[in-house]
Scaffold this motif. Structure first.
Motif, PDB file in Angstrom:
ATOM      1  N   LEU A  76       0.856  -1.172   0.000  1.00 50.71           N
ATOM      2  CA  LEU A  76       0.000   0.000   0.000  1.00 50.71           C
ATOM      3  C   LEU A  76       0.898   1.230   0.000  1.00 50.71           C
ATOM      4  N   TYR A  77       0.576   2.206  -0.846  1.00 50.93           N
ATOM      5  CA  TYR A  77       1.399   3.407  -0.942  1.00 50.93           C
ATOM      6  C   TYR A  77       0.593   4.643  -0.536  1.00 50.93           C
ATOM      7  N   LEU A  78       1.310   5.634  -0.035  1.00 55.51           N
ATOM      8  CA  LEU A  78       0.718   6.949   0.182  1.00 55.51           C
ATOM      9  C   LEU A  78       1.665   7.978  -0.425  1.00 55.51           C
ATOM     10  N   GLN A  79       1.284   8.510  -1.563  1.00 58.27           N
ATOM     11  CA  GLN A  79       2.047   9.578  -2.203  1.00 58.27           C
ATOM     12  C   GLN A  79       1.633  10.894  -1.578  1.00 58.27           C
ATOM     13  N   MET A  80       2.595  11.593  -1.022  1.00 60.72           N
ATOM     14  CA  MET A  80       2.297  12.845  -0.329  1.00 60.72           C
ATOM     15  C   MET A  80       3.008  13.989  -1.042  1.00 60.72           C
ATOM     16  N   ASP A  81       2.242  14.884  -1.635  1.00 60.84           N
ATOM     17  CA  ASP A  81       2.776  16.040  -2.344  1.00 60.84           C
ATOM     18  C   ASP A  81       2.393  17.322  -1.628  1.00 60.84           C
ATOM     19  N   ASP A  82       3.117  18.390  -1.933  1.00 58.61           N
ATOM     20  CA  ASP A  82       2.835  19.698  -1.325  1.00 58.61           C
ATOM     21  C   ASP A  82       2.748  19.575   0.190  1.00 58.61           C
ATOM     22  N   LEU A  83       3.735  18.921   0.755  1.00 58.57           N
ATOM     23  CA  LEU A  83       3.736  18.705   2.204  1.00 58.57           C
ATOM     24  C   LEU A  83       3.870  20.021   2.959  1.00 58.57           C
ATOM     25  N   ARG A  84       3.221  20.076   4.102  1.00 56.64           N
ATOM     26  CA  ARG A  84       3.212  21.270   4.946  1.00 56.64           C
ATOM     27  C   ARG A  84       3.713  20.918   6.338  1.00 56.64           C
ATOM     28  N   PRO A  85       4.196  21.896   7.092  1.00 57.23           N
ATOM     29  CA  PRO A  85       4.646  21.603   8.465  1.00 57.23           C
ATOM     30  C   PRO A  85       3.580  20.909   9.309  1.00 57.23           C
ATOM     31  N   ASP A  86       2.310  21.217   9.059  1.00 55.93           N
ATOM     32  CA  ASP A  86       1.221  20.576   9.817  1.00 55.93           C
ATOM     33  C   ASP A  86       1.095  19.090   9.518  1.00 55.93           C
ATOM     34  N   ASP A  87       1.754  18.610   8.464  1.00 56.02           N
ATOM     35  CA  ASP A  87       1.724  17.181   8.147  1.00 56.02           C
ATOM     36  C   ASP A  87       2.741  16.398   8.970  1.00 56.02           C
ATOM     37  N   THR A  88       3.574  17.085   9.729  1.00 58.54           N
ATOM     38  CA  THR A  88       4.572  16.426  10.553  1.00 58.54           C
ATOM     39  C   THR A  88       3.905  15.525  11.588  1.00 58.54           C
ATOM     40  N   ALA A  89       4.275  14.248  11.564  1.00 60.92           N
ATOM     41  CA  ALA A  89       3.657  13.272  12.463  1.00 60.92           C
ATOM     42  C   ALA A  89       4.308  11.917  12.257  1.00 60.92           C
TER      43      ALA A  89
END
Length: 122
Positions: A76-89
């Motif tokens: 299973l993949y999760l492509q994460m684009d346009d990452l933001r500081p709030d995505d930190t976890a």
């Protein structure tokens, strides 16, 4: 089922990462990615209902994150684009074997990986 995540790391604001999760066996009806930041509750990021062919995304990642699967690779993949500081976890892969329509959008999955850290700097 034992999910094993990989692909986390540190990126700058606007960057991209792709998380991978190998699941053996790859037969769960519900697969998903969750995240938990320090001091916050765990939240569902993206989930797929394989019986009803539905995908659910958290409002904050809609249009930026894309869930996909490779059955041959049991991944299973999760492509994460346009990452933001709030995505930190810490990001966790999870699986469940529910069969009711809509059940994959529940928060309490049965099988969990150890997590992979994603850090986005501004």
């Amino acid at each position: 089922v034992q999910p094993v995540e990989s692909g986390g790391g540190s990126v700058e604001d606007g960057g991209s990462l792709r998380l991978s999760c190998v699941l053996t066996p790859f037969d769960s009806s519900c697969l998903g990615w969750f995240r938990q930041a320090p001091g916050k509750e765990r939240e569902g990021v993206a989930k797929i209902d394989r019986l009803y062919d539905r995908t659910y995304y958290h409002d904050s990642v809609e249009g930026r994150f894309t869930l996909s699967q490779d059955r041959a690779k049991k991944t299973l993949y999760l492509q994460m684009d346009d990452l933001r500081p709030d995505d930190t976890a810490m990001y966790y892969c999870a699986a469940a074997r529910w069969v009711d329509s809509g059940s994959c959008n529940r928060p309490n999955y049965d099988f969990w990986g150890q997590g992979t850290q994603v850090t986005v700097s501004s």
